[in-house]
Design an enzyme around this catalytic site. Structure first.
Site, PDB file in Angstrom:
ATOM      1  N   HIS A 221       0.785  -1.060  -0.535  1.00 41.09           N
ATOM      2  CA  HIS A 221      -0.298  -0.035   0.097  1.00 41.09           C
ATOM      3  C   HIS A 221       0.343   1.349  -0.326  1.00 41.09           C
ATOM      4  O   HIS A 221       0.463   2.564  -0.356  1.00 41.09           O
ATOM      5  CB  HIS A 221      -1.076  -0.043   1.222  1.00 41.09           C
TER       6      HIS A 221
HETATM    7  C1  UD1 Z   1      -1.626   5.571   6.524  1.00 37.74           C
HETATM    8  C2  UD1 Z   1      -0.177   5.724   6.818  1.00 37.74           C
HETATM    9  C3  UD1 Z   1       0.372   4.720   6.713  1.00 37.74           C
HETATM   10  C4  UD1 Z   1       0.538   4.185   7.086  1.00 37.74           C
HETATM   11  C5  UD1 Z   1      -1.369   3.129   6.116  1.00 37.74           C
HETATM   12  C6  UD1 Z   1      -2.099   2.039   7.209  1.00 37.74           C
HETATM   13  C7  UD1 Z   1       0.261   8.124   6.888  1.00 37.74           C
HETATM   14  C8  UD1 Z   1       0.905   9.288   6.347  1.00 37.74           C
HETATM   15  N1  UD1 Z   1      -0.056   7.529   6.515  1.00 37.74           N
HETATM   16  O1  UD1 Z   1      -1.430   5.092   4.657  1.00 37.74           O
HETATM   17  O2  UD1 Z   1       1.670   5.135   7.536  1.00 37.74           O
HETATM   18  O3  UD1 Z   1       0.843   2.388   6.785  1.00 37.74           O
HETATM   19  O4  UD1 Z   1      -1.965   3.814   7.183  1.00 37.74           O
HETATM   20  O5  UD1 Z   1      -3.125   2.227   6.432  1.00 37.74           O
HETATM   21  O6  UD1 Z   1      -0.913   8.948   7.784  1.00 37.74           O
HETATM   22  N2  UD1 Z   1      -9.141   5.619   2.211  1.00 37.74           N
HETATM   23  C9  UD1 Z   1     -10.369   4.455   2.448  1.00 37.74           C
HETATM   24  N3  UD1 Z   1     -11.145   4.083   3.208  1.00 37.74           N
HETATM   25  C10 UD1 Z   1     -10.653   3.789   4.761  1.00 37.74           C
HETATM   26  C11 UD1 Z   1      -9.145   5.052   4.624  1.00 37.74           C
HETATM   27  C12 UD1 Z   1      -8.887   5.213   3.101  1.00 37.74           C
HETATM   28  O7  UD1 Z   1     -10.785   4.277   1.484  1.00 37.74           O
HETATM   29  O8  UD1 Z   1     -11.249   4.166   5.786  1.00 37.74           O
HETATM   30  C13 UD1 Z   1      -8.331   5.383   1.205  1.00 37.74           C
HETATM   31  C14 UD1 Z   1      -8.857   6.672   0.417  1.00 37.74           C
HETATM   32  O9  UD1 Z   1      -8.827   6.936  -0.483  1.00 37.74           O
HETATM   33  C15 UD1 Z   1      -7.632   7.422   1.469  1.00 37.74           C
HETATM   34  C16 UD1 Z   1      -6.476   7.074   0.737  1.00 37.74           C
HETATM   35  O10 UD1 Z   1      -7.541   5.772   1.604  1.00 37.74           O
HETATM   36  O11 UD1 Z   1      -7.580   8.511   0.653  1.00 37.74           O
HETATM   37  C17 UD1 Z   1      -5.353   6.801   1.819  1.00 37.74           C
HETATM   38  O12 UD1 Z   1      -5.953   6.480   2.760  1.00 37.74           O
HETATM   39  P1  UD1 Z   1      -4.786   8.219   3.685  1.00 37.74           P
HETATM   40  O13 UD1 Z   1      -4.887   7.560   5.444  1.00 37.74           O
HETATM   41  O14 UD1 Z   1      -4.572   8.382   3.958  1.00 37.74           O
HETATM   42  O15 UD1 Z   1      -3.120   6.786   3.653  1.00 37.74           O
HETATM   43  P2  UD1 Z   1      -2.865   5.462   3.382  1.00 37.74           P
HETATM   44  O16 UD1 Z   1      -2.495   5.125   2.187  1.00 37.74           O
HETATM   45  O17 UD1 Z   1      -4.247   4.562   4.146  1.00 37.74           O
END
Ligand code: UD1
Length: 381
Positions: A221
């Site tokens: 991811h």
């Molecule tokens: C975040 C952390 C990363 C961690 C990961 C674990 C940061 C900078 N990154 O990355 O270090 O390893 O979490 O999973 O904080 N989304 C959903 N549903 C959710 C959450 C996210 O659909 O419940 C999608 C959204 O499109 C979002 C994308 O995933 O924009 C990324 O989510 P985000 O929390 O920004 O970063 P992660 O890639 O999950």
């Protein structure tokens, strides 16, 4: 009676695994604190960085974390948007709750987003999983870690490298405590659960893993691996090649699923399932012949379980998993990933050991040190 209020923060999936044992250890000590004249108040703040049922609620349920006292509901956004929303909402929370300490874990946007307003309002900050360094400032997590460590009053470290890194950055040694790994506290507790007579894995996981077959588990991811076709396509190519030799279960992060669809990549024997909870994940990983990942926590969990792990990254902030554990730091080059897979699948995987203090008791050590802050020893912060 003196009050002592500790706010424990979580926002993203790996945070929930880390706060669960910390909250439990603090709550277990509340009675003794009361007897010694301290009214301990433990609050849980969920920033809402992760919000899908299977990215958040399932972890609270499975890990028996009490419902959050405050949910900031920040949701997704660019790094600046998300971090800023967390900061604004958490500042309001601090002004209302007035905690004595804020405990942040890991390296996500919620970690720095809560540490910064707390510190600016004069609230003490404890960082759990401090000192880890990939020395790769293109990783948002590396920026979050360094900034959080720079302003924390207590730094709880999982492995020796973390102590060395903090020392090199000039952090006062009396703030730094090598306590072990709270992820492993959760792992060992969950392991006992899945080995118990009442455990039944979810149908998707049972269907894949429960047939006595040999299989691998994949997670992927990191933005640097999945956000562009140039990065993801070659990795996907080598994973497809490995999948011809061993079936691969891939609980896929929403970010990655979207990119696989966008780039038109074929599943090629890699079995995509929705994200699974921590207990199902452990069940799958524990039975695997091989784990392929770019996550931080899985590098640690596989080391403790003795399962060979190929890390699809050029660096790791968890070097003890390579020097002591079962981790192969293969990078993103398909040839290196394939060579590591060959070594493992031909029965020649290196044998690892469990790093010092990864014994299931890190949270107890953290709770004891935190509670000492009510009456700090002379010379200690
Ligand atoms: C975040 C952390 C990363 C961690 C990961 C674990 C940061 C900078 N990154 O990355 O270090 O390893 O979490 O999973 O904080 N989304 C959903 N549903 C959710 C959450 C996210 O659909 O419940 C999608 C959204 O499109 C979002 C994308 O995933 O924009 C990324 O989510 P985000 O929390 O920004 O970063 P992660 O890639 O999950």
């Amino acid at each position: 009676m003196r009050g002592f209020s500790i706010a424990v923060v979580a926002g993203a999936r790996p945070n929930f695994m880390k706060i669960a044992p910390i909250v439990r250890a603090l709550r277990e000590r509340a009675g003794a604190a009361l007897e010694s004249g301290v009214d301990l108040r433990i609050s849980i703040v969920h920033t809402g960085q992760h919000y899908d049922e299977n990215m958040s609620e399932v972890f609270f349920r499975e890990l028996e974390i009490p419902a959050p006292d405050r949910h900031l509901e920040v949701g997704s956004g660019s790094h600046a948007e998300q971090t800023a929303r967390i900061m604004v909402a958490f500042e309001k929370y601090i002004l209302w709750e007035k905690p004595d300490w804020v405990v942040v874990v890991g390296d996500v946007n919620s970690t720095i987003g809560c540490a910064l307003p707390a510190k600016k309002l004069g609230v003490k900050v404890a960082h759990v999983e401090a000192g880890l360094r990939s020395f790769d400032m293109s990783m948002p997590e590396e920026i979050n870690r360094k900034l959080t460590d720079a302003i924390s009053d207590l730094l709880f470290v999982t492995e020796e490298s973390g102590v060395r890194n903090l020392c090199a950055e000039g952090v006062a040694p009396e703030k730094v405590f090598l306590v072990g790994n709270v992820m492993i506290d959760t792992l060992l507790r969950n392991k006992a659960k899945i080995e118990g007579p009442d455990f039944i894995p979810s149908p998707a996981v049972k269907a894949f893993c429960g047939k006595g077959r040999r299989y691998a588990v994949l997670t992927l991811h990191r933005p640097s691996n999945v956000d562009s076709r140039e990065a993801l396509a070659p990795i996907w190519g080598v994973l497809s090649e490995i999948a011809r030799r061993i079936p691969i279960l891939f609980p896929v992060h929403p970010r990655t699923r979207a990119k696989i669809g966008k780039f038109g990549l074929k599943e090629n024997g890699i079995i995509l399932v929705d994200p699974v909870g921590s207990i199902d994940m452990l069940y799958a990983v524990k039975g695997a012949a091989l784990v392929l990942t770019d996550s931080g926590g899985l590098q640690e969990e596989t080391t403790v379980l003795g399962i060979p792990c190929i890390t699809i990254r050029e660096n790791t902030e968890r070097p003890v998993t390579v020097t002591v554990g079962t981790n192969y730091l293969a990078g993103t080059d398909p040839g290196r990933i394939l060579a590591a897979a060959n070594e493992i699948l031909t029965g020649n995987a290196k044998k690892g050991a469990v790093p010092p203090l990864w014994d299931g008791n890190a949270s107890g050590r953290i709770a004891d040190i935190l509670l000492r802050q009510k009456n700090p020893e002379p010379g200690r912060s």
